[in-house]
Every structure is written in C-alpha cells, then in structure tokens.
Enzyme design. Structure first.
Site, PDB file in Angstrom:
ATOM      1  N   GLY A 227      -0.788 -13.807  -1.433  1.00 41.90           N
ATOM      2  CA  GLY A 227      -1.602 -12.812  -1.282  1.00 41.90           C
ATOM      3  C   GLY A 227      -2.626 -12.169  -0.024  1.00 41.90           C
ATOM      4  N   GLU A 269       4.488 -16.484   2.361  1.00 45.19           N
ATOM      5  CA  GLU A 269       4.604 -16.047   0.975  1.00 45.19           C
ATOM      6  C   GLU A 269       4.559 -14.569   1.505  1.00 45.19           C
ATOM      7  OE1 GLU A 269       5.138 -17.312  -3.429  1.00 45.19           O
ATOM      8  OE2 GLU A 269       6.895 -18.827  -2.885  1.00 45.19           O
ATOM      9  N   PRO A 270       4.171 -13.532   2.407  1.00 47.01           N
ATOM     10  CA  PRO A 270       3.348 -12.615   2.032  1.00 47.01           C
ATOM     11  C   PRO A 270       4.640 -10.784   1.442  1.00 47.01           C
ATOM     12  CG  PRO A 270       4.053 -12.772   4.448  1.00 47.01           C
ATOM     13  CD  PRO A 270       4.778 -14.388   3.491  1.00 47.01           C
ATOM     14  N   ARG A 308       0.428   2.459  -9.281  1.00 47.37           N
ATOM     15  CA  ARG A 308      -0.804   1.275  -9.447  1.00 47.37           C
ATOM     16  C   ARG A 308      -1.856   2.265  -9.632  1.00 47.37           C
ATOM     17  NH1 ARG A 308      -2.705  -0.374  -4.884  1.00 47.37           N
ATOM     18  NH2 ARG A 308      -2.727  -2.644  -5.595  1.00 47.37           N
ATOM     19  N   CYS A 347       4.037  13.616 -19.220  1.00 48.89           N
ATOM     20  CA  CYS A 347       3.325  13.453 -20.078  1.00 48.89           C
ATOM     21  C   CYS A 347       2.399  12.745 -20.532  1.00 48.89           C
ATOM     22  CB  CYS A 347       4.046  14.546 -20.972  1.00 48.89           C
ATOM     23  SG  CYS A 347       5.089  16.045 -20.196  1.00 48.89           S
TER      24      CYS A 347
END
Ligand code: LLP
Length: 412
Positions: A227, A269-270, A308, A347
């Site tokens: 996070g 847990e980066p 993203r 598309c």
C-alpha cells in the site's frame, strides 16, 4: 520519475521498437534500500517481501532478491516466477484470494508465510495437510486506496476473514497442528499518508488482540501488507516511509505488550513503492485528428499496454520528445493553445490516457514517455485487438538490456 538523464528515447525505439517499457535498475535499488533502512531503524526483526504482482519480470525479481528482499506471491504463477528467480520458500509469503485446492497446495509447498483468505480455505488446506506456520488475512473494518477499485478493506471488500471469524480460524488451526501463527492485513493501495499505516495496524490489533489473547496465542509474525504510495501528480508529496515504518513499529509494540501477543516478526509487502518510479512506457505519436474544437492525439500504445487509465481513471504524467535538426531528442514543453485527448489505437471508447491533456503541438513520430509506469503496467497489459504485448528493457550501469521480447504475432 522520467527517463534517467542522458537516455535517448529515440535510440531505444530504434533498437527495440515502439511501444516499449523501460526500467531503471538503480532507481529500484535506491527505493528498496530506503524502505529496508526505514524498517531496520525500528529495531524490530523485519523483512520486505516484494509484491510480485506489481511487476514480475524475472530480472527485476532477481535484482530485488540480490538486494535482500523476500517475495509476496498471489498465485501459483507468481510462486513459480519467484522460485525461478532464486527465492527460497523461507523468503516467500503467499497472500491469495479465493484460493483453490491447487493454489493452496502450491502455496503450502512454496511459501513459508501462508496468509489464508477465508475459513473455507483453511478447511481445504486441512484436507491437504496444514503447515507448522500459518497466518490469516483479516479484513480491517475500514479500507483505503487511491481509487475505490484499489481499496481492499471494509465490509464491501471480498478480501480476508471478518473479525467474528478470527477465534474459529486460529483455534481450528491450532487444533489441526499449527505451531506458529501469523496475522495479515492489507487495507488498500497507493497511500501517501504516513500515519495511515500505524493507524491501520493499531486498529486491527486492537480488535484481533483480545481474541487471540483469549485463546492464549502469540503471533510469530505480523504482515502489514503493501500500500506504500508514490506520487502520480505534481501536487502530491512523497510518502514519508521512515515515519510510516516508525508508526507501524510503535503501534505493533504497544498492542503486542497490551494483549500479550509476544514479539512477532514484522513483514511488509511493498509493490508499487519499489518499482513504479523506475518505469516508463514509451509510445509513438501515430496521427493527430481535429473534430470541431477537439484535438485527438493517437499513439501506438493504448489500454492494452497500460490499462490503469482506462480501468481506474488513473493518470500518468508524461513528457513529449521530438528530434531536433541534429537528430537529438528534445523535450517539447511549449503548450499548445488548446488541450488534446491523448488516446490509443484500440477499438474501445475508453481507450484514453487522458482527456483534455495539456499537450504541446505534436507531430507524427514524436515520442510520449509516460512516467511511473513500472508498477501494474506490463503485468496488466493484454493482447486485446491483436496488439502484441510490449517488450521490456532494463537500463543498468549505463547499458540497456532486453529483458522481455515483444510478444510475436505468431504467439497471438
Ligand atoms: N500485498 C497484497 C496482499 C496485495 O493485494 C497487494 C496489492 C500488495 C501487497 C501490493 O500493494 P502495493 O504496495 O503495490 O500497493 N492494480 C492496481 C493496484 C492493485 C493492488 C492490489 N494489491 C493499480 O494499478 O493501482
């Protein structure tokens, strides 16, 4: 971060084609060292397990392993990639979601730190045979994230056990022969506020602590998840990772003393924090179009290369380069009088990097370099519309190296 100084995007495109991903190895090492030092300064026994999902290129995994990182995996595929990059089971945690029996068998054999996502997963694991060390992911009451889609906590979240399942989970695990217990939390992704991390750990331990104490259980490890955010915009500040680590350590020490939970090892847990800023996606301007008042700039990369923006409405800063009369790459900074929509060739009507972007006047052949593309970039790419996934290139010690070939048309 943009491309390292002195890197000519045109030379890269000439050698490797466009679009392509480029990563700066020194940047990844520097990020890892800063984060590891911040946790080491807490005086606790700690380890950063790199979240492989952020970028699973084998060379990046090897680079982080050489720095001393462990690995956090979410599927048998990631476990295999980590093992092939040289991580031993003692260096690996596994934090999955809706784990199948096959997932659990791979995780039990491949990872020392296995964080189960549900009571049902525990029952499936019991049938396979439980390991001596076992953890549970518990859903914090509140989640957070830069976008709703990357918030992983709260009652609407599909992740983890709920608080009222905690006693059943740990007591069944003990009865089945588990000797060392872990607790995992992961409230969300891309968080820039340092105080959040200690607060999340304090809140969860406040709720879980009394339940474990009632069972007479101590924790062998606390896994605080990932996070750790990075800025994607000019008005965002860097995460103070030293303050985040110190806050977590303080919260953990206090709660462990209060609830007699022992002195657990602290894992984190980066993913994004270690690799996002190292990476750029280089794309070429293919054509521009005008319609009424609008200007569209079309690139050879789209949502298939970097998903993203289309998926979350995320924005990636970018730099635009043209060649000068001597053939050198120069950044174009002069803005055009009107904004433009920066789009890809897929598309789909959502295939935009940014609407109404502050783009200069660009011409066919200019290059757009998207920043902060090292995390959740290539790994989330696809070959939709028959577009091959881009290649990946590593810049290290002044040299460039192809670390994944462009997907071939044959492969499609
Ligand atoms: N550990 C677990 C159990 C996770 O689920 C995640 C990310 C991490 C660690 C690493 O989180 P990080 O340190 O990178 O925030 N695709 C989204 C991000 C999804 C994150 C999912 N879980 C994006 O592009 O922003």
């Amino acid at each position: 971060m943009s491309l390292p100084r002195g890197t000519d995007p045109f030379a890269l495109v000439e050698t490797y084609g466009s679009p392509l991903y480029v990563y700066d190895a020194e940047e990844i090492r520097a990020r890892y060292r800063r984060l590891a030092a911040a946790f080491a300064a807490t005086g606790l026994v700690t380890r950063a397990h790199y979240a492989v999902k952020a970028n699973m290129n084998a060379e990046i995994l090897k680079l982080l392993r050489a720095e001393g990182a462990g690995a956090d995996c979410a599927s048998p595929g990631e476990l295999r990639a980590a093992a092939r990059a040289g991580f031993a089971p003692a260096d690996i945690s596994y934090t999955g979601n809706f784990e199948s029996s096959d997932d659990l068998a791979a995780a039990r054999d491949g990872a020392l730190y296995l964080n189960l996502d549900s009571l049902e997963a525990f029952e499936r694991l019991r049938r396979l045979g439980v390991p001596e060390t076992l953890g549970f992911r518990v859903n914090p009451d509140e989640g957070r994230g830069a976008f709703a889609q990357i918030n992983t906590g709260g009652e609407l979240s599909k992740f983890g056990l709920s608080l009222d399942e905690v006693e059943a989970a740990y007591s069944r695990a003990r009865a089945a022969g588990v000797k060392r217990f872990g607790l995992h939390l992961m409230p969300g992704s891309c968080i820039l506020e340092a105080a959040h991390f200690g607060r999340a750990v304090a809140q969860l331990l406040e709720r879980v602590g009394p339940r474990l104490r009632a069972l007479g259980l101590e924790l062998a490890y606390l896994d605080m998840g990932g996070g750790f955010g990075v800025p994607y915009r000019d008005d965002e500040n860097e995460l103070d990772v030293e303050a985040a680590a110190a806050g977590v350590a303080r919260a953990m020490r206090e709660a462990c003393a209060r609830h007699a939970l022992g002195a657990p090892r602290l894992l984190c847990e980066p993913g994004r924090y270690l690799v996002a800023t190292s990476g750029s996606l280089i794309a070429r301007v293919v054509a521009t179009k005008r319609r009424a008042e609008r200007r569209f700039v079309g690139l050879d990369a789209g949502m298939t290369s970097l998903m993203r923006p289309a998926l979350y409405g995320a924005r990636h800063r970018f730099d635009v380069f043209a060649r000068d009369a001597e053939g050198r790459a120069v950044a174009i900074t002069r803005r055009a009088p009107s904004p433009a929509d920066l789009c890809g060739p897929v598309c789909e009507s959502s295939d935009f990097f940014e609407r109404e972007a502050a783009l200069p006047e660009v011409a066919e052949g200019d290059l757009v370099v998207f920043r902060e593309a090292g995390a959740y970039g290539f790994v989330m790419s696809s070959s939709y519309n028959g577009r091959p996934r881009p290649p990946e290139v590593l810049l290290d010690a002044g040299r460039t190296r192809l670390i994944r070939e462009r997907q071939s048309l044959e492969d499609l």
